[in-house]
Design an enzyme around this catalytic site. Structure first.
Site, PDB file in Angstrom:
ATOM      1  CG  LEU A 132      -2.051  -1.029   1.259  1.00 42.37           C
ATOM      2  CD1 LEU A 132      -2.844  -0.917   2.559  1.00 42.37           C
ATOM      3  CD2 LEU A 132      -2.976  -0.896   0.073  1.00 42.37           C
ATOM      4  CG  ASP A 133       1.380   5.631  -2.113  1.00 47.90           C
ATOM      5  OD1 ASP A 133       2.580   5.573  -1.807  1.00 47.90           O
ATOM      6  OD2 ASP A 133       0.853   6.619  -2.649  1.00 47.90           O
ATOM      7  CG  MET A 134       3.841   7.297   3.370  1.00 45.64           C
ATOM      8  SD  MET A 134       5.354   8.285   3.282  1.00 45.64           S
ATOM      9  CE  MET A 134       5.454   8.888   4.970  1.00 45.64           C
ATOM     10  CB  THR A 136      -2.953   3.825   0.198  1.00 44.82           C
ATOM     11  OG1 THR A 136      -2.749   4.592  -0.989  1.00 44.82           O
ATOM     12  CG2 THR A 136      -4.192   2.950   0.016  1.00 44.82           C
TER      13      THR A 136
END
Length: 388
Positions: A132-134, A136
């Site tokens: 997961l993106d930072m 997200t």
């Protein structure tokens, strides 16, 4: 009763120890598969590890595609490994990832990582299923089985990922149809399997999207293609695993034996028939219960002099702000040396203790000097004559 003497080993006996007897009925198994089952990584990562020459079998460097039996001695960097020839039921951990944490074990910028909160395990390691993106949040799955992680993440299985997306603006029916049909991105075409509006207030609107890929920032890039920036992104489902409503941000949940067995059957992996692994009292206490992991101290640059403040983690943006405040409070004055090089003044002169502020001088009062004439004569008592 006298204590018997311990038998001493004969130093002249230099014969090596007898190797374990080989079982002729043992079926050889692929080395990279057993390493993945041991929780050291995925099969592809284990093939890379074997090719690096760090794995040995009976003292000889292992080759890619090698097979081993239970009597073989397998070592990683001279450390013996216990390979699961009889597979055990893996551990599965659910985590509601908040924003501001990265899904990486090695970060040169020393930002807060989800791996800093994971509980310790023996004879294995945690493998993150997907990333997961930072910025997200949402469902993040960890497991000790490389086979199970590969079944979730490999592109050929096309496991569904469901997200709740909040964007600035609203999509038209034509734009939603185009997102379902496909859009050409920098790294190739991409599309949503389905997109459903979920309402919203004001300029922000929520959408539910499902896709079967895990490319970097794919959901955000698809909406940005129509000039609709994403302001909130939450993963609510990964394959058959949904984000439990009771699992709040920053909390973890160990899945029980029944749930893990169901995941193994969904992944079409062999379920161990032997007795389950004996759990420690602490693992039994946490099994099936939501718990909040203890936050560890953040990792910072020692030169900046920053320290963690309790459970609150210092993100990169806040860390830069603190550095700027320290620089403003302690400015570095520079001067030129004899050779023309600019050197800090602190390096040339020793540090001096701070001087105390001088007290302000009092303003002199306009007073007249007292004279003898100002003194009144003393009164003499009655009945007595003054002496001449």
């Amino acid at each position: 009763m006298a204590r018997p003497f311990k038998q001493q080993r004969n130093p002249r006996n230099t014969s090596p120890a007898k190797p374990a007897a080989a079982d002729p009925t043992a079926v050889p198994q692929r080395l990279h598969k057993l390493l993945a089952l041991a929780g050291l990584g995925s099969r592809r990562e284990m093939e890379t590890l074997i090719a690096s020459g760090r794995i040995t079998i009976n003292g000889k460097t292992a080759e890619v595609g090698a097979s081993v039996v239970p009597t073989d001695v397998v070592r990683l960097d001279s450390r013996p490994l216990h390979l699961p020839f009889e597979p055990e039921l893996p551990q599965v951990l659910l985590y509601h990832k908040p924003e501001g944490e990265i899904v990486s074990q090695d970060d040169p910028e020393k930002r807060a990582s989800v791996f800093d909160k994971l509980p310790r395990i023996r004879n294995g390691k945690w493998i993150a299923i997907g990333r997961l993106d930072m910025n997200t949040s949402g469902l993040l799955i960890f497991t000790t089985s490389g086979e199970l992680a590969n079944r979730f993440m490999h592109p050929r299985y096309e496991v569904e990922r469901e997200y709740a997306v909040r964007i600035f603006g609203e999509l038209t029916d034509g734009e939603m149809a185009q997102l379902t049909y496909g859009i050409e991105l920098d790294d190739g075409p991409a599309n949503f399997d389905s997109i459903r509006p979920q309402g919203g207030e004001g300029a922000n609107h929520w959408y539910e999207v499902i896709l079967r890929e895990g490319r970097n920032r794919e959901v955000r890039r698809l909406f940005e293609a129509f000039q609709k920036p994403v302001s909130r992104l939450i993963r609510v489902r990964f394959g058959p695993v949904n984000l439990p409503p009771r699992l709040k941000r920053g909390q973890m949940l160990h899945l029980g034996v029944k749930e893990v067995t169901g995941l193994m059957e969904w992944a079409e992996l062999a379920v161990p028939k032997g007795p389950a692994r004996q759990l420690t009292p602490r693992e039994k206490e946490k099994l099936g219960k939501v718990f909040t992991p203890k936050a560890k101290r953040s990792r910072f640059d020692a030169e900046a002099g920053l320290e963690s403040r309790g459970p609150r983690r210092v993100t990169k943006t806040r860390e830069e702000g603190i550095r700027q405040e320290l620089e403003k409070q302690q400015p570095v004055r520079r001067s030129r040396s004899r050779h023309g090089a600019v050197e800090p003044e602190e390096a040339q002169r020793p540090a001096r203790p701070p001087k105390q502020a001088a007290k302000p001088a009092r303003k002199p009062a306009n007073r007249r000097i007292r004279q003898a004439a100002d003194i009144a004569p003393a009164k003499q008592p009655a009945g007595k004559r003054a002496k001449r």
